[in-house]
Scaffold this motif. Sequence first.
Motif, short mmCIF file in Angstrom:
data_model
loop_
_atom_site.label_atom_id
_atom_site.label_comp_id
_atom_site.label_asym_id
_atom_site.label_seq_id
_atom_site.Cartn_x
_atom_site.Cartn_y
_atom_site.Cartn_z
N GLN A 184 43.79 68.29 43.98
CA GLN A 184 44.00 69.04 42.74
C GLN A 184 44.74 70.35 42.98
O GLN A 184 45.43 70.85 42.07
N SER A 185 44.63 70.92 44.15
CA SER A 185 45.22 72.24 44.40
C SER A 185 46.44 72.20 45.34
O SER A 185 46.97 73.25 45.70
N ASN A 193 52.42 58.06 45.10
CA ASN A 193 51.15 57.41 44.79
C ASN A 193 50.33 57.33 46.07
O ASN A 193 50.82 56.84 47.09
N LEU A 194 49.12 57.80 46.02
CA LEU A 194 48.21 57.74 47.17
C LEU A 194 47.07 56.78 46.86
O LEU A 194 46.42 56.91 45.81
N VAL A 200 32.58 53.10 50.16
CA VAL A 200 31.98 52.80 48.85
C VAL A 200 32.95 52.95 47.69
O VAL A 200 32.60 52.61 46.56
N LYS A 201 34.17 53.42 47.92
CA LYS A 201 35.06 53.71 46.79
C LYS A 201 36.51 53.50 47.19
O LYS A 201 36.89 53.68 48.35
N ALA A 202 37.32 53.11 46.20
CA ALA A 202 38.77 52.99 46.39
C ALA A 202 39.45 53.42 45.10
O ALA A 202 39.06 52.98 44.01
N VAL A 203 40.46 54.30 45.22
CA VAL A 203 41.21 54.75 44.05
C VAL A 203 42.68 54.92 44.43
O VAL A 203 43.01 55.10 45.61
N THR A 204 43.54 54.87 43.42
CA THR A 204 44.92 55.31 43.57
C THR A 204 45.12 56.53 42.69
O THR A 204 44.64 56.56 41.55
N VAL A 215 44.30 59.82 38.24
CA VAL A 215 43.74 58.60 38.80
C VAL A 215 44.30 57.40 38.05
O VAL A 215 44.31 57.36 36.82
N ALA A 216 44.81 56.42 38.79
CA ALA A 216 45.42 55.23 38.22
C ALA A 216 44.35 54.28 37.68
O ALA A 216 43.16 54.41 38.00
#
Length: 314
Positions: A184-185, A193-194, A200-204, A215-216
Amino acid sequence: MRQQHKTFQAIEVGDGGDGRWAAYARTLWQEMEGLLTAEGRTVQGADRVRALFHAHMPELVPVLHRLAGQLDRPEADVFLTHAALRPFSPACTQIGQNGTLLRNYDLPPHQCEGTIVSSRFLRPVIGMQDMLWGLLDGMNDAGLALSLTWGGRSAHGRGFAILIVVRYLLETCDTVDEAVDRLQSLPIAVPQNLTLVDPVKAVTVFVGPDMAPTVAPDACAANHQHLPVTDEQERALHTQERLRAIRAAGTNVAAMLKPPLYRSADEQGSRTLYTAHYRPAEGHVTYYWPGESWPQSFRDFTPGTRTVTFDQAT
């Protein structure tokens, strides 16, 4: 069909202080320094990017000084901030799912460093290095893995190349949530795109100089973000086709090694250079090419080289 060859290598560099990283980096310095922007070569520009790095990546400042001091080049510290580099736009595909990160990296072979690096700058990290210490993808000892794709838009602003952002997040974060919060900063120079994965988690996350991190809809990415894709862009990159294909395939390595996810050379010479399959909770990654693979891990990292042969259309 004529053939094209690309040699990948795996190296260990420790904390960067024993000369191994510097010996490697010196072999590339003449090629790398040409990627520094004109602004980065001015006194004011150099001061600006040093201040930006100190403000946003303070944990890495001692590492930056350690590495730049060994290179002993006037512009080394400015280059290593990755805040004054010419932009690049690799066309890649990636997915995070069930603790796994799977990605294809597409670029002309001569533009890819092709070096798998095991380092301990701040903590154990393994990844595919570019621009001397940035990362195209990688994992750390906490079980966090990241990879990048170009966001498909031509916007450009003051900020960091995404390569050093991947390095920074892996050096300083343990979880996806922590890394997304850090994003964010961080000012980002080019839309990217990352995809981030932990046990326990997956995001793009879509990032760029003209937008807040977003967040995609799911943990998949090709080469577009939230904006419509033009017909011209789709013809050139097949980004929507690839995104549909990887959503359907999931973390299936075999699918990544076949069209449309595996790309032969286009008119600019860009092609799929490697597939990386990260299982960060196990500290394990395997790099794939059609008919060949190269596993690496924190427990068993093996330096060496692999020469891959690609078919090249005449």
